[in-house]
Every structure is written in C-alpha cells, then in structure tokens.
Design an enzyme around this catalytic site. Structure first.
Site, short mmCIF file in Angstrom:
data_model
loop_
_atom_site.label_atom_id
_atom_site.label_comp_id
_atom_site.label_asym_id
_atom_site.label_seq_id
_atom_site.Cartn_x
_atom_site.Cartn_y
_atom_site.Cartn_z
N GLU A 133 -6.88 35.35 0.29
CA GLU A 133 -6.94 34.56 0.16
C GLU A 133 -6.88 34.52 -1.06
O GLU A 133 -7.29 35.65 -1.72
CB GLU A 133 -7.36 32.94 0.43
CG GLU A 133 -7.53 32.00 -0.14
CD GLU A 133 -6.12 30.63 -0.33
OE1 GLU A 133 -6.12 30.91 -1.23
OE2 GLU A 133 -5.99 30.77 1.05
N CYS A 138 0.71 -1.12 -0.15
CA CYS A 138 -0.11 0.20 0.31
C CYS A 138 0.99 1.23 0.91
O CYS A 138 1.89 1.03 0.69
CB CYS A 138 -0.92 0.14 1.32
SG CYS A 138 -1.74 1.58 1.68
N CYS A 193 3.89 23.13 3.65
CA CYS A 193 4.46 22.01 3.30
C CYS A 193 4.82 21.40 2.25
O CYS A 193 5.23 20.17 2.43
CB CYS A 193 2.69 21.22 3.34
SG CYS A 193 2.49 22.48 1.54
N ASN A 251 -4.65 37.08 -6.03
CA ASN A 251 -3.38 36.27 -5.89
C ASN A 251 -2.32 36.23 -5.37
O ASN A 251 -1.66 37.34 -5.99
CB ASN A 251 -3.05 36.51 -7.34
CG ASN A 251 -2.93 34.77 -8.26
OD1 ASN A 251 -1.69 34.54 -7.18
ND2 ASN A 251 -2.70 35.29 -9.88
#
Length: 446
Positions: free
Chosen positions: A320, A80, A402, A348
């Site tokens: 945002e 997996c 991230c 943007n």
C-alpha cells in the site's frame, strides 16, 4: 411551442437516457442526454445545456413508459443526489452496469472476456454503511439541513428519511438537525461522516470551532440516547479522534475466514458490508490459491483481502502507498493470528517499475484492488516483466475495480502487452440505485 419528443435508446454512465434527434433527412442527429428517462421510452424534454454535438436535458413528459420503470421508494428521489436509478427495476440496473463494463472493455481496449460472470447481488435497501452527510444552516428556511447534496447541485437536499442508509441511521436524520441547531457552532459544522460497524455506529463531526461545555453536554446526551459514538475532526481526516464514549471500537467481520477487522470511521472500507463478504469470497475462489502459493495483495489497505488470503496461502505480501495503513494492516494481522503468514510494505504503486517487481520476487497469484485511478503503472511494469523475467509473472491475477474505464484501460495493457488472457469479468452491485459500477476481472497466462 411544445417540447420535442425523443426516443431513448440507452443509458449512459450517469444513468441518463440517451437518444438522437433526427436530422431533416431522417438520419440520426445530435446526441441528447435526458435526466430521468429510460431505454425504450418516448419522452418530451427541455434543454438545459447545449453544445454543437450534444444536448443535456430534463424530461418534461413521459409519452411512453418502459416496462422496467418502477415507482421510486424514496420520496426524495427527484431532488436528492444520493441515488440516480431508483426509477429502474433493480435487476435491470445490474444489467445496465454489466453492459457498461463490457462496452468499456471493448471500446477502450478491444478486449472481451472469455466468460461473463453472473453479477454479485446483495441487499438493495439499507446497505450504505458508510456515508458523508453535508450539514448546512439555511437562514432563509430558518433550519439546519443534514443529508446528501441535491442532484447536480452544491445545495443540501431537504431530506427527512433515506432508504439506502441503515434504518437506525436514517431515523437520526431529523434529530441530528435539531441537535446541530442547538449547538453554539451550528454554522461551523459542515459535515458528519457516518461509519457503521457490527456493534458500533460512529459519527464523525467536522468542527471548525471549539465546542463549549454546553455543546459537550448535548453531544454526550445524544450519544447515550441514540447509542452512537462521537468522533471529532477539527481539521483534515488525520485529526479525527474518538470523543465519546471512548470504550468502543468499530469493526466488521469476515466469518467465513474467521477474520475480524477493526477500523476507524475515516478509513477506507467498503460501503456495503454484505456485498464485501461476497466480494472477498468470490475473489479468493477465483484466485484458486493453493497452500504452497505466495500471493501479492496490491493496494491492500487495512488487509480486507490480505488477511483472508493468509488463511489459505503459504505467504501473502500486502503493499500500500501509506505507511500508516500498512502498520494498521499488520496490527490487524496480529489481532487475527495470521501475522506469521503476512508481510506488508509501503510503495507508491502509481509509480511502480519492473525493477520493483523483480525485487519483490516470484508471486504465484496476484490480487489488485486499486482506487478509481486504476493500476496503469503496475500493468505496464507487468508488461516489461514479460520481456525481462517472464518466469516471475503470476499465473493468475484477480483485479477488483471501482471504475470500468480504468479497468478497461489496464485490461488492454495486461492482455495486449503483458500477454494475459481476460478469462472472466462481471459486475458487483456494491451501490444499488446508483450508476456506480464495481467489477471483477480474472487474467490468466496462456
């Protein structure tokens, strides 16, 4: 001929063991990446892919094991693709991620933090409150598969359980197979998206053909039995809508700040709700917001940081790239009684300029939480702001990332161009047992 033996020196960002095949004169030669091997181990491997300067292989024999090797908890780990590091002791996984972060900062931008923060931990099992499960009918096997993709493959893993999904979701994997197979459109349902809130679990069914009345009966019976809410998505994510039952709403809470966040199952929210609470707490503590401060929350999404910030600052401006998101963020601010201290605008941020920053005015603190692409345009604009209006530069920036490579790239601009010092950096173990590296960095004006 026996497979060659290799000594593993390190792990790469995909959790593959890295070693070098020695040249005939004994000098380090070609780089070899070996699936399943850990640093300090000696392994035999077979080559799967070969290039001039590197090879990619698979371990065929563990000659000498690392003391950090553990038995994977999940029986599906070998095939997996949901996890890549269950064979490595959890604290060692975090240490590897910390090294990846530091290596990226130094090698990409020649930046070192003044202080390496202690990693942020959370539960290592049952943490994945968001998941996208693929659905495939396999005619040769005569059954439907529901799960993650196999490692390095487009096939769906034949998984009967999952240790990183919440237990109540993992228990549904096999019943979901049976349900899908019983529907008339079982070959036209490629995906089920899972979103777990505090009181509701929603499953978004991607359907490429209309349901029949019999299908509807089966779906409603499943929802009643497993206490879930169905959403149907006939086309893109924007078409997802609640189907049954209709009297439920997904939400998560940040109790430290008295915040409750409604969200839709197709919205971006953090996968690991436990760590998200720790992340928000740590980010706000690092920002050291004062009651008189005006704060910017860039890439604000639904207001995950904006709303808690509004409980501490004089004013918070959330920005945002999507009007739909900023409207939802404002609605969440109203629900939580902090709308009078927040404002939201749509820009943007991948094309933001120094003139945009000047127009926004002075911010005392800034929080940046971009997607994987990072915040290069914003970092460059802050560099230009230093030249044009240094008085408008925020005194402190907390950057939640991230992607260690884009954080490192942007850190280079913020330090070498905009004049900030990288005061602190550290990892957040948002995705245990995977090679995904989430991190935080603090930038201060000298």
């Amino acid at each position: 001929m026996q497979d060659p033996i290799l000594t593993i020196e390190s792990l790469d960002m995909d959790a593959r063991g890295v070693g070098h095949l020695d040249n005939e004169d004994g000098s380090p030669g070609k780089v070899i990446f070996v699936e399943g091997a850990l640093p300090g181990e000696r392994v035999r491997f077979e080559t799967l892919r070969k290039k001039k300067n590197w090879e990619q292989g698979r371990m065929t024999e563990l000659v000498k094991a690392s003391s950090l090797r553990v038995e994977p908890l999940c029986p599906h780990f070998d095939h997996c693709g949901g996890c890549s590091m269950q064979h490595l002791e959890p604290s060692a996984q975090v240490a590897m991620k910390q090294r990846v972060l530091e290596d990226n900062l130094w090698h990409l931008s020649k930046v070192k933090p003044d202080q390496v923060m202690r990693p942020l931990y959370g539960p290592t099992w049952g943490y994945r409150f968001r998941a996208r499960l693929s659905v495939r009918y396999v005619a040769k096997k005569g059954k439907v598969l529901v799960g993650f993709h196999e490692k390095k493959s487009s096939y769906v893993a034949d998984m009967e359980d999952c240790k990183i999904l919440p237990p109540h979701v993992a228990r549904m994997l096999m019943p979901l197979r049976d349900l899908v197979r019983s529907l008339s459109i079982f070959e036209q349902m490629p995906q089920i998206e899972v979103a777990v809130g505090e009181n509701v679990t929603a499953l978004v069914l991607r359907i490429m053909a209309p349901l029949t009345p019999d299908d509807e009966v089966l779906l409603k019976a499943f929802a009643d039995q497993w206490q879930i809410q169905w959403w149907l998505q006939p086309k893109g994510p924007d078409t997802a809508a609640p189907y049954y039952p209709l009297d439920q709403e997904l939400s998560y809470s940040l109790p430290e700040f008295g915040i409750r966040m409604p969200f839709k199952p197709v919205d971006f929210t953090q996968v690991n709700h436990h760590i998200n609470r720790v992340l928000v707490h740590k980010a706000l503590r690092l920002l050291e917001v004062q009651p008189s401060d005006r704060v910017a929350d860039l890439f604000c999404g639904l207001g995950n940081f904006t709303l808690p910030l509004a409980t501490q600052a004089r004013e918070v401006v959330g920005i945002e790239g999507s009007t739909a998101l900023t409207e939802r963020a404002l609605a969440n601010a109203r629900v939580n009684g902090v709308a009078h201290k927040t404002s939201f605008s749509t820009r943007n941020l991948f094309e933001v300029t120094v003139d945009d920053l000047i127009a926004l005015g002075k911010f005392d603190r800034m929080l940046i939480d971009p997607p994987r692409d990072g915040a290069m345009a914003l970092s460059l604009a802050l560099g230009e702001l230093k030249e044009k209006r240094p008085d408008l530069l925020p005194k402190r920036i907390v950057y939640v990332s991230c992607s260690p490579s884009t954080l490192a790239r942007d850190a280079g601009v913020l330090t070498h161009v905009a004049g900030y010092t990288l005061s602190k950096a550290g990892v957040v173990n948002m995705f245990p047992h995977t090679s995904h590296v989430e991190s935080m960095a603090v930038f201060d004006l000298p």
